[in-house]
Design a protein around this motif. Structure first.
Motif, mmCIF file in Angstrom:
data_model
loop_
_atom_site.group_PDB
_atom_site.id
_atom_site.type_symbol
_atom_site.label_atom_id
_atom_site.label_comp_id
_atom_site.label_asym_id
_atom_site.label_seq_id
_atom_site.Cartn_x
_atom_site.Cartn_y
_atom_site.Cartn_z
ATOM 1 N N PRO A 116 0.844 -1.202 0.000
ATOM 2 C CA PRO A 116 0.000 0.000 0.000
ATOM 3 C C PRO A 116 0.876 1.248 0.000
ATOM 4 O O PRO A 116 2.020 1.210 0.457
ATOM 5 N N ALA A 119 2.151 6.649 3.998
ATOM 6 C CA ALA A 119 1.347 7.798 4.402
ATOM 7 C C ALA A 119 1.820 9.083 3.739
ATOM 8 O O ALA A 119 1.023 9.874 3.251
ATOM 9 N N GLY A 127 4.728 3.749 10.097
ATOM 10 C CA GLY A 127 3.349 3.268 10.160
ATOM 11 C C GLY A 127 3.228 1.848 10.688
ATOM 12 O O GLY A 127 2.214 1.466 11.267
ATOM 13 N N GLU A 128 4.272 1.076 10.483
ATOM 14 C CA GLU A 128 4.210 -0.329 10.882
ATOM 15 C C GLU A 128 4.752 -0.575 12.288
ATOM 16 O O GLU A 128 4.165 -1.327 13.064
ATOM 17 N N ASP A 131 4.007 3.977 14.931
ATOM 18 C CA ASP A 131 2.707 4.595 15.207
ATOM 19 C C ASP A 131 1.829 3.785 16.172
ATOM 20 O O ASP A 131 1.116 4.381 16.984
ATOM 21 N N PRO B 8 -4.062 3.215 16.093
ATOM 22 C CA PRO B 8 -3.612 2.611 14.840
ATOM 23 C C PRO B 8 -3.062 1.213 15.046
ATOM 24 O O PRO B 8 -2.332 0.967 15.994
ATOM 25 N N ARG B 11 0.549 -0.543 9.975
ATOM 26 C CA ARG B 11 0.286 -0.371 8.539
ATOM 27 C C ARG B 11 1.575 -0.710 7.792
ATOM 28 O O ARG B 11 2.437 0.147 7.610
ATOM 29 N N SER B 13 3.749 -0.585 5.177
ATOM 30 C CA SER B 13 3.850 0.090 3.885
ATOM 31 C C SER B 13 5.190 -0.175 3.207
ATOM 32 O O SER B 13 5.411 0.233 2.075
ATOM 33 N N PRO B 16 4.558 -5.759 3.003
ATOM 34 C CA PRO B 16 3.781 -6.585 3.935
ATOM 35 C C PRO B 16 4.201 -8.049 3.919
ATOM 36 O O PRO B 16 4.180 -8.718 4.951
ATOM 37 N N TRP B 138 -4.296 -8.324 14.838
ATOM 38 C CA TRP B 138 -3.010 -7.732 15.222
ATOM 39 C C TRP B 138 -2.694 -7.921 16.695
ATOM 40 O O TRP B 138 -3.524 -7.648 17.552
#
Lengths: 366, 148
Positions: A116, A119, A127-128, A131, B8, B11, B13, B16, B138
């Motif tokens: 994806p 941000a 982000g992984e 955050d 959150p 994510r 990015s 993955p 998660w």
């Protein structure tokens, strides 16, 4: 002196083009291409001391972090499809001028629908892996941990860091270009300002602002005919460290530890010859660490230095004579550039009320 | 575990697929890291090449590690960037040096509000991983203090 014959490509790396780069990311592909090129050059990754990436899509600092390369020259070459050849020109200029010996130029693109978009459009781990644990804004979190580590390793105190902010605020009081013009603060104001994140207090961080800066550079020969006093560039370095501060091997050391020695060596001068400094200061801790790494203050002694030295424009060693970013506001990407402009202004003798007397030679860290 | 987790979740990015074994590990309440034989070291965060020696992905081996380490540094967050954390502030965001040499960031779970506000947490304190199943998908890694 031109580039003619001054630099050469000694290794190449290329991956097969694929319609879809299944399982792979941009930086991962770059890592493979880098390994192939370095091997082809009969070098080892640790021989690489210069790094050029596209820059706009991936920061050199992030590539440094991911690939584990610690360059003393790093740059982006953001020129869209022409970024690669432009990067090679930057690399050639770097080796010709002693900024690095072996520069890796590496650029890549992934086409992987499983990844994806990040941000802010650039890869990072935030982000992984950060955050979910509740970061503070901007770079506050990392610098908070560096600040705490400096206190632990060297016994530096919050009171000592606060002095930096107070001196710079004095410097900015009559600066027409400052967002804090005419707004003095005391040591007590800094100490009692709220924690954004301990140990960083509000008055030890920059205020995000808009702004811009510009300079014109020419040859020394042409500069002699200038109506302004020429501001000669005697040396420099442009190192990069991991974008994620906690990936640094030593939290309290900045890439200035690699760029400043290069600048001094090139110039023929030493830290003791410097009459003033204009230093990047998004936080007191960052400025403190860089002043140490540049050799202007022995490592770990920044606290004692600020206890015993007047760093205002009236003092014995002026630092950030326009207030720096801490007390003038941080104009985003032009943040580090303002320090260059103020150094040039002081050398030209155009600094008005805050003009320093010893203005022949100084050190800038942007 | 709660259906309305507002903070959150990770994510991924970067890639993955590359970090999936790490998060599969946390769901089993274990920490798994890539080990680079070429560099003779563990790596974190997960990558497609090992940092420093650029060993390719095929030669990186996922390995279960101890989940123990020390506090290398920390900062106390009073003003979180993300609103969902606001009511918990202040809280500690710590940098942990694992016994296997890598670092990761996370929260310290067993601190009283006084301990947090007095900055009483000591660098080098021994910690071990605890796992929080925040959603069905998660599980986050956090840390609690242990005896030497």
């Amino acid at each position: 002196m031109t580039l003619r014959g001054a630099a050469a490509i000694i290794g190449i790396g290329e991956l097969p083009t694929q319609r879809t780069t299944t399982g792979r990311s941009m930086i991962g592909l770059m890592g493979d291409a880098a390994r192939i090129a370095i091997h082809d050059a009969h070098l080892r990754p640790k021989d690489i001391d210069g790094l050029v990436t596209e820059g706009g899509s991936i920061y050199p600092g992030f590539a440094s972090e991911y690939l584990g390369i610690r360059p003393k020259f790093a740059s982006g070459s953001s020129m869209m499809g022409a970024s690669g050849p432009t990067g090679v020109l930057l690399a050639a200029m770097a080796v010709q001028n002693g900024l690095a010996n072996n520069v890796l130029v590496v650029i890549g693109t992934a086409r992987n629908p499983a990844i994806p978009p990040a941000a802010d459009g650039r890869p990072s781990y935030r982000g992984e892996f950060e955050d979910p644990y509740g970061m503070s804004a901007g770079a506050n979190t990392g610098y908070g941990m560096i600040y705490k580590r400096h206190m632990e390793e060297y016994g530096t105190t919050e009171e000592q860091f606060a002095k930096m902010a107070v001196n710079q605020r004095f410097n900015t009081l009559e600066n027409e270009n400052s967002v804090f013009k005419g707004q003095p603060i005391t040591h007590e104001d800094v100490m009692s300002s709220r924690y954004v994140n301990y140990p960083i207090k509000l008055l030890e961080t920059v205020m995000p602002c808009g702004g811009a800066a510009a300079v014109v550079v020419t040859t020394a020969e042409r500069a002699n005919a200038s109506l302004n006093k020429p501001v000669y560039i005697l040396g420099g370095g442009a190192a990069a460290d991991p974008l994620t501060g906690w990936h640094r091997d030593k939290l309290t050391e900045s890439p200035v530890a690699r760029s400043a020695p290069l600048a001094f060596e090139m110039s023929g001068y030493t830290p003791r010859d410097m009459q003033f400094a204009q230093f990047y200061d998004c936080y007191t801790i960052l400025e403190a660490m860089c002043l140490e790494d540049a050799g202007l203050v022995p490592k770990g002694e920044i606290g004692n230095f600020f206890d015993s030295t007047d760093t205002t424009y009236k003092g014995e060693f002026p630092i950030n004579t326009d207030g720096g970013q801490l007390s003038s506001g941080q104009p985003g990407l032009a943040g580090g550039f303002r320090h260059v402009v103020e150094a040039a202004r002081q050398i030209m003798g155009k600094a008005g009320v805050r003009q320093i007397e010893k203005n022949d030679i100084g050190l800038v860290n942007g | 575990m709660t259906a309305e987790y507002k903070k959150p979740v990770p994510r991924p990015s970067m890639n993955p697929e590359v970090s999936a074994p790490f998060w599969a590990g946390t769901k089993k309440h274990e920490i798994w890291l890539q080990y680079s034989k070429g560099a003779n070291k563990f790596m974190f965060p997960p990558r497609e090449v090992s940092p420093g020696d650029l060993t390719p992905m095929e030669e990186l081996v996922w390995t279960k590690v101890s989940g123990k380490g020390r506090i290398y540094s920390y900062t106390t967050i009073y003003q979180p960037a993300i609103a969902a954390f606001a009511e918990e502030a202040p809280y500690v965001h710590a940098l942990i040096q694992l016994d296997e040499g890598v670092r990761m960031v996370g929260n310290i779970v067993d601190m009283t509000e006084d301990e947090v506000r007095n900055n009483s947490l000591q660098i080098n304190t021994r910690v071990e991983a605890v796992f929080e199943d925040v959603t069905p998908d998660w599980t986050l890694v956090k840390w609690r203090r242990i005896e030497e």
